[in-house]
Design a protein around this motif. Sequence first.
Motif, PDB file in Angstrom:
ATOM      1  N   VAL A  24       0.838  -1.200   0.000  1.00 36.16           N
ATOM      2  CA  VAL A  24       0.000   0.000   0.000  1.00 36.16           C
ATOM      3  C   VAL A  24       0.871   1.246   0.000  1.00 36.16           C
ATOM      4  CG1 VAL A  24      -1.865  -1.187   1.203  1.00 36.16           C
ATOM      5  CG2 VAL A  24      -0.137   0.038   2.529  1.00 36.16           C
ATOM      6  N   ASP A  25       0.306   2.339  -0.487  1.00 38.04           N
ATOM      7  CA  ASP A  25       1.023   3.615  -0.505  1.00 38.04           C
ATOM      8  C   ASP A  25       0.724   4.388   0.780  1.00 38.04           C
ATOM      9  OD1 ASP A  25      -1.519   4.642  -0.790  1.00 38.04           O
ATOM     10  OD2 ASP A  25      -1.317   5.118  -2.917  1.00 38.04           O
ATOM     11  N   ARG A  26       1.160   5.638   0.856  1.00 39.25           N
ATOM     12  CA  ARG A  26       1.002   6.436   2.085  1.00 39.25           C
ATOM     13  C   ARG A  26      -0.459   6.738   2.395  1.00 39.25           C
ATOM     14  NH1 ARG A  26       2.822  12.606   0.949  1.00 39.25           N
ATOM     15  NH2 ARG A  26       2.089  12.706   3.107  1.00 39.25           N
ATOM     16  N   TYR A  27      -1.333   6.578   1.395  1.00 46.15           N
ATOM     17  CA  TYR A  27      -2.756   6.822   1.606  1.00 46.15           C
ATOM     18  C   TYR A  27      -3.507   5.547   1.995  1.00 46.15           C
ATOM     19  CZ  TYR A  27      -1.450  11.002  -0.981  1.00 46.15           C
ATOM     20  OH  TYR A  27      -0.824  12.147  -1.393  1.00 46.15           O
ATOM     21  N   GLY A  28      -2.812   4.414   1.963  1.00 46.17           N
ATOM     22  CA  GLY A  28      -3.457   3.148   2.279  1.00 46.17           C
ATOM     23  C   GLY A  28      -4.040   2.459   1.063  1.00 46.17           C
TER      24      GLY A  28
END
Length: 268
Positions: A24-28
């Motif tokens: 996942v990225d920093r935003y989920g």
Amino acid sequence: MPTKLQNPHPLVVQTRQALEGARVDRYGRLEPRDPLGVSLNVSENTLERALRLSQALIDGAEHAGWPVRDARSGEASRSHLVIAEEEIPFRITEKTDRHENDTADDVPEWRQRTYRYELTGRLYLKLHFPRMVTPRCRKRWIDQDRSKLEDRIASILKGMHDAAYALKRRKQERKEELKRMRERLRREREQERRQQEERKRREQLEHQAEQWSKAERLRAFINEVKQRAKSGGAAELEDIQEWLRWARDHADRIDPLRDGLPSRRVSQ
């Protein structure tokens, strides 16, 4: 929309394979391992729903005779429908809420994160167009409390259809804008060329007048020299003949009227 994904389209299968088990990225949201078939930017919790939504859109588009293309072959790196020969790029995204972080004073500034993001589970579909030809039409649909995206498949497809014709109009407007801009630039260049030519003609005129005046002054001086030489006798006049010829030739060389009247043509 079916509650379970059945007989998925190849693009939907490709998307599932690229996102299942992805980090996942920093935003989920899930980061795809491989190219996506349908542009999704969602979390693991909403992936299955987003896949079913994609399937419903593809089914509706193909029923209407609109081909669906993957992100690799589309504009703006988005999956897209082809409607009336226009590409309508779209992406389904899970909305996040942004919250400010409370940062301890002893944490170095370079390690501080000002915001944190919280997934909402709400999906929205957005049409993405190049900035220069963005049509004037609806470009975004989002989950509401009483109406989810899957309840508005027909409305979304109609919006994409309207966007295709709005895009045609915008491209035609852009084409006309570019045509007007090129014509304006052509007129400006022509005006600039005329101004430069006029400036050169004025400079040439002033230079010619100065040269003519200089040639006339030289001739007057040469005649005065000749008259004074005559008063000194034949011997003195004989001695100065060569200088007189050279001086007259020089006066003739700088005289702009020697070879005829001036013309409109600007000398290079």
